[in-house]
Scaffold this motif. Structure first.
Motif, mmCIF file in Angstrom:
data_model
loop_
_atom_site.group_PDB
_atom_site.id
_atom_site.type_symbol
_atom_site.label_atom_id
_atom_site.label_comp_id
_atom_site.label_asym_id
_atom_site.label_seq_id
_atom_site.Cartn_x
_atom_site.Cartn_y
_atom_site.Cartn_z
ATOM 1 N N VAL A 116 0.852 -1.186 0.000
ATOM 2 C CA VAL A 116 0.000 0.000 0.000
ATOM 3 C C VAL A 116 0.888 1.237 0.000
ATOM 4 O O VAL A 116 2.059 1.192 0.386
ATOM 5 C CB VAL A 116 -0.930 0.045 1.240
ATOM 6 N N ALA A 117 0.318 2.347 -0.428
ATOM 7 C CA ALA A 117 1.003 3.623 -0.292
ATOM 8 C C ALA A 117 0.893 4.062 1.171
ATOM 9 O O ALA A 117 -0.169 3.907 1.793
ATOM 10 C CB ALA A 117 0.369 4.660 -1.206
ATOM 11 N N PRO A 118 1.964 4.582 1.762
ATOM 12 C CA PRO A 118 1.891 5.022 3.162
ATOM 13 C C PRO A 118 0.766 6.018 3.433
ATOM 14 O O PRO A 118 0.233 6.086 4.543
ATOM 15 C CB PRO A 118 3.263 5.655 3.390
ATOM 16 N N SER A 119 0.367 6.775 2.399
ATOM 17 C CA SER A 119 -0.693 7.768 2.585
ATOM 18 C C SER A 119 -2.042 7.142 2.942
ATOM 19 O O SER A 119 -2.924 7.822 3.463
ATOM 20 C CB SER A 119 -0.852 8.613 1.314
ATOM 21 N N LEU A 120 -2.205 5.831 2.678
ATOM 22 C CA LEU A 120 -3.463 5.174 3.031
ATOM 23 C C LEU A 120 -3.629 5.100 4.541
ATOM 24 O O LEU A 120 -4.750 5.045 5.050
ATOM 25 C CB LEU A 120 -3.516 3.766 2.420
ATOM 26 N N GLY A 121 -2.515 5.078 5.251
ATOM 27 C CA GLY A 121 -2.580 5.093 6.710
ATOM 28 C C GLY A 121 -2.825 3.752 7.357
ATOM 29 O O GLY A 121 -3.272 3.687 8.509
ATOM 30 N N VAL A 122 -2.550 2.651 6.643
ATOM 31 C CA VAL A 122 -2.661 1.322 7.247
ATOM 32 C C VAL A 122 -1.283 0.690 7.289
ATOM 33 O O VAL A 122 -0.458 0.893 6.402
ATOM 34 C CB VAL A 122 -3.653 0.415 6.490
ATOM 35 N N ALA A 123 -1.033 -0.079 8.363
ATOM 36 C CA ALA A 123 0.301 -0.636 8.560
ATOM 37 C C ALA A 123 0.312 -2.150 8.664
ATOM 38 O O ALA A 123 1.359 -2.745 8.900
ATOM 39 C CB ALA A 123 0.931 -0.033 9.820
ATOM 40 N N SER A 124 -0.833 -2.781 8.479
ATOM 41 C CA SER A 124 -0.903 -4.235 8.608
ATOM 42 C C SER A 124 -2.066 -4.765 7.786
ATOM 43 O O SER A 124 -2.955 -4.008 7.360
ATOM 44 C CB SER A 124 -1.083 -4.643 10.073
ATOM 45 N N VAL A 125 -2.084 -6.082 7.596
ATOM 46 C CA VAL A 125 -3.189 -6.722 6.885
ATOM 47 C C VAL A 125 -4.497 -6.494 7.638
ATOM 48 O O VAL A 125 -5.531 -6.188 7.038
ATOM 49 C CB VAL A 125 -2.916 -8.226 6.701
ATOM 50 N N GLU A 126 -4.441 -6.629 8.961
ATOM 51 C CA GLU A 126 -5.660 -6.433 9.751
ATOM 52 C C GLU A 126 -6.223 -5.017 9.569
ATOM 53 O O GLU A 126 -7.438 -4.831 9.447
ATOM 54 C CB GLU A 126 -5.379 -6.671 11.243
ATOM 55 N N GLU A 127 -5.336 -4.035 9.537
ATOM 56 C CA GLU A 127 -5.792 -2.653 9.369
ATOM 57 C C GLU A 127 -6.364 -2.422 7.976
ATOM 58 O O GLU A 127 -7.341 -1.672 7.813
ATOM 59 C CB GLU A 127 -4.643 -1.680 9.638
ATOM 60 N N LEU A 128 -5.775 -3.090 6.954
ATOM 61 C CA LEU A 128 -6.302 -2.954 5.599
ATOM 62 C C LEU A 128 -7.702 -3.548 5.505
ATOM 63 O O LEU A 128 -8.612 -2.957 4.909
ATOM 64 C CB LEU A 128 -5.375 -3.631 4.593
ATOM 65 N N VAL A 129 -7.899 -4.720 6.103
ATOM 66 C CA VAL A 129 -9.219 -5.368 6.089
ATOM 67 C C VAL A 129 -10.225 -4.507 6.843
ATOM 68 O O VAL A 129 -11.366 -4.315 6.390
ATOM 69 C CB VAL A 129 -9.129 -6.784 6.690
ATOM 70 N N GLY A 195 12.644 -2.310 -4.285
ATOM 71 C CA GLY A 195 13.368 -1.053 -4.123
ATOM 72 C C GLY A 195 12.533 0.014 -3.445
ATOM 73 O O GLY A 195 13.000 0.707 -2.528
ATOM 74 N N THR A 196 11.277 0.164 -3.892
ATOM 75 C CA THR A 196 10.400 1.181 -3.307
ATOM 76 C C THR A 196 9.961 0.797 -1.896
ATOM 77 O O THR A 196 9.685 1.667 -1.071
ATOM 78 C CB THR A 196 9.160 1.406 -4.186
ATOM 79 N N ILE A 197 9.912 -0.497 -1.610
ATOM 80 C CA ILE A 197 9.579 -0.943 -0.254
ATOM 81 C C ILE A 197 10.723 -0.607 0.696
ATOM 82 O O ILE A 197 10.526 -0.043 1.779
ATOM 83 C CB ILE A 197 9.280 -2.458 -0.236
ATOM 84 N N LYS A 198 11.933 -0.933 0.296
ATOM 85 C CA LYS A 198 13.078 -0.692 1.175
ATOM 86 C C LYS A 198 13.355 0.797 1.355
ATOM 87 O O LYS A 198 13.891 1.214 2.386
ATOM 88 C CB LYS A 198 14.305 -1.420 0.631
ATOM 89 N N SER A 199 12.964 1.612 0.375
ATOM 90 C CA SER A 199 13.157 3.058 0.494
ATOM 91 C C SER A 199 12.050 3.720 1.308
ATOM 92 O O SER A 199 12.140 4.909 1.637
ATOM 93 C CB SER A 199 13.210 3.701 -0.895
ATOM 94 N N GLY A 200 10.983 2.959 1.622
ATOM 95 C CA GLY A 200 9.877 3.499 2.393
ATOM 96 C C GLY A 200 8.815 4.180 1.567
ATOM 97 O O GLY A 200 7.830 4.701 2.112
ATOM 98 N N GLN A 201 8.957 4.158 0.242
ATOM 99 C CA GLN A 201 7.942 4.799 -0.610
ATOM 100 C C GLN A 201 6.646 3.999 -0.641
ATOM 101 O O GLN A 201 5.566 4.559 -0.805
ATOM 102 C CB GLN A 201 8.481 4.956 -2.027
ATOM 103 N N LEU A 202 6.758 2.673 -0.518
ATOM 104 C CA LEU A 202 5.596 1.797 -0.412
ATOM 105 C C LEU A 202 5.738 0.955 0.844
ATOM 106 O O LEU A 202 6.854 0.689 1.313
ATOM 107 C CB LEU A 202 5.472 0.892 -1.640
ATOM 108 N N ARG A 203 4.610 0.514 1.364
ATOM 109 C CA ARG A 203 4.621 -0.291 2.592
ATOM 110 C C ARG A 203 4.175 -1.712 2.261
ATOM 111 O O ARG A 203 3.070 -1.922 1.734
ATOM 112 C CB ARG A 203 3.690 0.332 3.625
ATOM 113 N N ALA A 204 5.020 -2.684 2.553
ATOM 114 C CA ALA A 204 4.690 -4.091 2.333
ATOM 115 C C ALA A 204 3.938 -4.626 3.541
ATOM 116 O O ALA A 204 4.433 -4.539 4.679
ATOM 117 C CB ALA A 204 5.962 -4.898 2.102
#
Length: 306
Positions: A116-129, A195-204
């Motif tokens: 997810v993009a960090p701007s979505l504001g979720v940090a886990s699978v549970e939060e996304l659901v 690359g974008t995950i490790k740079s913090g641009q996207l959140r895995a």
């Protein structure tokens, strides 16, 4: 392995170059992994294993060519996760993946990553659901194409979680859509995203293989939240159904030996995957399970070929 090689030699195999058909253009992950193993097979058997790219119809052109080939071990298929989806996606295929092929050996498993993009504001699978349930029909989930592994992985996730999210196929790289906030979440190839995950641009949030990825050891698997979930990319080698068992066994032994070589294993890790070493019987069951799993998803989500 030497005993199996002697059995193959007793059948005079191989006495000429062997073609390995890849259903996609050169340069993709499955193509690179197939070339890696093809080189090892060439060295082991003393005959060239030639990688032949024959793209078309979502790999169905290459698959049909091998299904119709003589069952003598000289035409092999780089079978992939796409074949597992195609088995139910296309209504009138002139071949059956489970009936017309002998599964020889696995090569690699390549996880997708739910990000997810960090701007979505979720940090886990549970939060996304939880977000999706609180906002039914508003979460957008991108993929790298209708009927792709990315698409069906998303549909399986939605079914398991009981959420309503909008699928958005994206022609350009999925990370572009995520970074520009055109979509909020999606399943992408790990190699494309790392690359974008490790740079913090996207959140895995999770990877889709049963075990965690060596490339992202701190990222959980989706099966930790949805037991039994697996939607990885994978590839291996298949042969026409009536190929002599001794040839299948000799190829399997040589491929598994190549996968056990640290140089080959590390190269597969560099591609974002892990070595997929299995027996012919185990690979046959794996493919049959993949076909059955994606048939349920394709029918439930009413997915049609793009």
């Amino acid at each position: 392995m030497s005993a199996l090689s002697r059995r193959a030699c007793a059948l005079d195999y191989p006495t000429r170059p062997v073609r390995v058909l890849v259903g996609f253009a050169p340069g993709g992950t499955a193509d690179i992994a197939a070339r890696l193993i093809g080189q090892s097979l060439s060295e082991h058997f003393g005959q060239q294993f030639v990688i032949e790219n024959r793209p078309g119809a979502s790999s169905n052109v290459a698959t049909e060519a091998v299904a119709r080939a003589a069952p003598d071990g000289y035409a092999l298929l780089d079978v992939t996760a796409t074949n597992g989806v195609n088995a139910s996606l296309y209504a009138n295929l002139p071949f059956s993946l489970t009936r017309d092929f002998a599964m020889v050996a696995g090569i690699a498993q390549m996880p997708l990553v739910l990000e997810v993009a960090p701007s979505l504001g979720v940090a886990s699978v549970e939060e996304l659901v939880a977000y999706a349930k609180a906002n039914p029909g508003k979460l957008t989930m991108g993929s790298f194409g209708t009927d792709s592994t990315s698409h069906v992985a998303g549909e399986l996730f939605k079914m398991n979680a009981g959420i309503d999210a909008v699928h958005v196929p994206y022609a350009a790289p999925l990370i572009t859509a995520l970074l520009s906030n055109e979509v909020q979440a999606g399943f992408d190839n790990l190699t494309s995203s790392i690359g974008t995950i490790k740079s913090g641009q996207l959140r895995a949030l999770a990877v889709t293989t049963r075990t965690r990825s060596p490339a992202l050891p701190d990222v959980p698997t989706l099966s930790e939240f949805q037991p039994g979930f697996e939607a990885s990319g994978w590839n291996g080698i298949a042969a026409p159904k009536a190929t002599p068992p001794a040839i299948v066994e000799a190829l399997n032994a040589s491929i598994n030996a190549a996968l056990a070589d640290p140089k080959n294993a590390s190269r597969i890790v560099e591609l974002g995957g892990s070595a997929f070493s299995v027996t012919p019987g185990d690979f046959d069951k794996f493919v049959a399970d993949e076909v059955a799993k994606w048939e349920r998803v394709v029918k439930a989500a009413n997915i049609k070929p793009e």
